[in-house]
Design a protein around this motif. Structure first.
Motif, mmCIF file in Angstrom:
data_model
loop_
_atom_site.group_PDB
_atom_site.id
_atom_site.type_symbol
_atom_site.label_atom_id
_atom_site.label_comp_id
_atom_site.label_asym_id
_atom_site.label_seq_id
_atom_site.Cartn_x
_atom_site.Cartn_y
_atom_site.Cartn_z
ATOM 1 N N ILE A 151 -30.992 -11.231 -102.196
ATOM 2 C CA ILE A 151 -30.262 -11.537 -100.964
ATOM 3 C C ILE A 151 -31.186 -12.301 -100.032
ATOM 4 O O ILE A 151 -32.354 -11.951 -99.865
ATOM 5 N N ARG A 152 -30.655 -13.363 -99.442
ATOM 6 C CA ARG A 152 -31.429 -14.175 -98.496
ATOM 7 C C ARG A 152 -30.559 -14.524 -97.300
ATOM 8 O O ARG A 152 -29.342 -14.390 -97.341
ATOM 9 N N SER A 153 -31.221 -14.978 -96.255
ATOM 10 C CA SER A 153 -30.457 -15.408 -95.082
ATOM 11 C C SER A 153 -30.035 -16.858 -95.278
ATOM 12 O O SER A 153 -30.621 -17.582 -96.075
ATOM 13 N N PRO A 154 -29.010 -17.307 -94.552
ATOM 14 C CA PRO A 154 -28.575 -18.704 -94.655
ATOM 15 C C PRO A 154 -29.694 -19.637 -94.195
ATOM 16 O O PRO A 154 -30.606 -19.220 -93.481
ATOM 17 N N SER A 155 -29.612 -20.903 -94.566
ATOM 18 C CA SER A 155 -30.637 -21.856 -94.132
ATOM 19 C C SER A 155 -30.556 -22.030 -92.614
ATOM 20 O O SER A 155 -29.491 -21.872 -92.016
ATOM 21 N N VAL A 156 -31.688 -22.365 -92.033
ATOM 22 C CA VAL A 156 -31.756 -22.560 -90.585
ATOM 23 C C VAL A 156 -30.790 -23.665 -90.164
ATOM 24 O O VAL A 156 -30.053 -23.524 -89.193
ATOM 25 N N GLU A 157 -30.773 -24.763 -90.917
ATOM 26 C CA GLU A 157 -29.923 -25.902 -90.563
ATOM 27 C C GLU A 157 -28.448 -25.510 -90.552
ATOM 28 O O GLU A 157 -27.711 -25.874 -89.640
ATOM 29 N N GLN A 158 -28.016 -24.758 -91.579
ATOM 30 C CA GLN A 158 -26.611 -24.330 -91.647
ATOM 31 C C GLN A 158 -26.267 -23.434 -90.468
ATOM 32 O O GLN A 158 -25.227 -23.590 -89.838
ATOM 33 N N ALA A 159 -27.133 -22.471 -90.190
ATOM 34 C CA ALA A 159 -26.867 -21.519 -89.105
ATOM 35 C C ALA A 159 -26.824 -22.220 -87.751
ATOM 36 O O ALA A 159 -25.951 -21.951 -86.929
ATOM 37 N N VAL A 160 -27.762 -23.138 -87.519
ATOM 38 C CA VAL A 160 -27.815 -23.852 -86.242
ATOM 39 C C VAL A 160 -26.590 -24.753 -86.079
ATOM 40 O O VAL A 160 -25.982 -24.811 -85.011
ATOM 41 N N GLU A 161 -26.213 -25.441 -87.152
ATOM 42 C CA GLU A 161 -25.037 -26.318 -87.109
ATOM 43 C C GLU A 161 -23.764 -25.520 -86.819
ATOM 44 O O GLU A 161 -22.928 -25.913 -85.999
ATOM 45 N N ALA A 162 -23.627 -24.381 -87.478
ATOM 46 C CA ALA A 162 -22.447 -23.541 -87.273
ATOM 47 C C ALA A 162 -22.427 -22.967 -85.857
ATOM 48 O O ALA A 162 -21.377 -22.905 -85.217
ATOM 49 N N LEU A 163 -23.600 -22.555 -85.361
ATOM 50 C CA LEU A 163 -23.691 -22.016 -84.004
ATOM 51 C C LEU A 163 -23.293 -23.089 -82.986
ATOM 52 O O LEU A 163 -22.572 -22.811 -82.033
ATOM 53 N N ALA A 164 -23.744 -24.312 -83.210
ATOM 54 C CA ALA A 164 -23.422 -25.415 -82.296
ATOM 55 C C ALA A 164 -21.915 -25.639 -82.236
ATOM 56 O O ALA A 164 -21.350 -25.782 -81.154
ATOM 57 N N SER A 165 -21.266 -25.642 -83.404
ATOM 58 C CA SER A 165 -19.813 -25.880 -83.385
ATOM 59 C C SER A 165 -19.060 -24.690 -82.814
ATOM 60 O O SER A 165 -18.071 -24.851 -82.118
ATOM 61 N N GLN A 166 -19.552 -23.471 -83.073
ATOM 62 C CA GLN A 166 -18.879 -22.277 -82.549
ATOM 63 C C GLN A 166 -18.978 -22.201 -81.026
ATOM 64 O O GLN A 166 -18.020 -21.869 -80.346
ATOM 65 N N ARG A 167 -20.145 -22.511 -80.490
ATOM 66 C CA ARG A 167 -20.377 -22.386 -79.048
ATOM 67 C C ARG A 167 -20.098 -23.669 -78.271
ATOM 68 O O ARG A 167 -20.192 -23.688 -77.050
ATOM 69 N N GLY A 168 -19.850 -24.769 -78.981
ATOM 70 C CA GLY A 168 -19.598 -26.035 -78.294
ATOM 71 C C GLY A 168 -20.839 -26.611 -77.641
ATOM 72 O O GLY A 168 -20.768 -27.286 -76.618
ATOM 73 N N GLU A 169 -21.987 -26.351 -78.232
ATOM 74 C CA GLU A 169 -23.257 -26.839 -77.694
ATOM 75 C C GLU A 169 -23.762 -28.000 -78.538
ATOM 76 O O GLU A 169 -23.394 -28.146 -79.694
#
Length: 197
Positions: free
Chosen positions: A66-84
């Motif tokens: 088990i691993r965490s998602p890639s930083v790029e994927q998480a940051v991209e998803a956070l940006a779209s979720q929060r509108g930042e």
């Protein structure tokens, strides 16, 4: 309560890899207190990871464990979720453009939102609030050049701009010149010199 945790897992399982789950996005399943409690239970069991305040990620199972998602994927998803607007830092941009050989040790991103940290397993990602001009042309090569130049500072900007003028496609360099009025005076002056002098 068991039913709510199963519903949350089912919802998280339907999201693309690295997509964050927020407590506010789960209010259709139950009230806020129940959702928060269910999320905490899922984190304790290792079925979700707490990435930051109110933001959770589904760990990824691979044949290596088990691993965490890639930083790029998480940051991209956070940006779209929060509108930042969230973009790599100036140090990372300077390295990508070949203006420095230094490789950033920490993951630092610039954001239009508030400064905070996000945990992805053992890796900590720092999100720093940045002025609007550093986020201009967000994920475009010319925007990367703006952040790299801001990181290099006034002393090294003119030399770096000569290098960028040679390396970047002319359309990208013209984009950089076009955004000059939004930049601080020292940087706008350097861009003008490189473009016209």
């Amino acid at each position: 309560m068991q039913r709510l945790t199963e519903q949350i897992l089912s919802y998280a399982g339907g999201l693309p890899e690295g997509a964050p789950v927020s407590a506010k996005g789960l209010l259709h399943l139950g009230n806020r207190a129940a959702v928060d409690q269910a999320l905490s239970r899922l984190v304790e069991r290792g079925q979700l990871m707490r990435a930051g305040r109110g933001v959770y990620l589904r760990p990824i199972s691979s044949r290596f464990g088990i691993r965490s998602p890639s930083v790029e994927q998480a940051v991209e998803a956070l940006a779209s979720q929060r509108g930042e607007v969230i973009v790599p830092s100036g140090a990372a941009a300077a390295n990508t453009l070949g203006l420095t050989t230094q490789v950033p040790v920490r993951s630092v991103y610039l954001t239009s939102g508030r400064s905070r940290t996000m945990s992805l397993g053992k890796q900590v990602v720092e999100l720093r609030h940045a002025p609007r001009w550093q986020l201009a042309l967000a994920n475009r090569p010319a925007g990367e050049a703006v952040r790299a130049l801001a990181w290099l500072g006034p002393e090294k900007a003119e030399v770096a701009l000569q290098t960028l003028k040679r390396r970047l496609p002319s359309t990208t360099f013209q984009e950089l010149v076009a955004v000059a009025p939004q930049l601080p005076t020292w940087l706008a002056r350097s861009v003008g010199k490189a473009a016209h002098g």
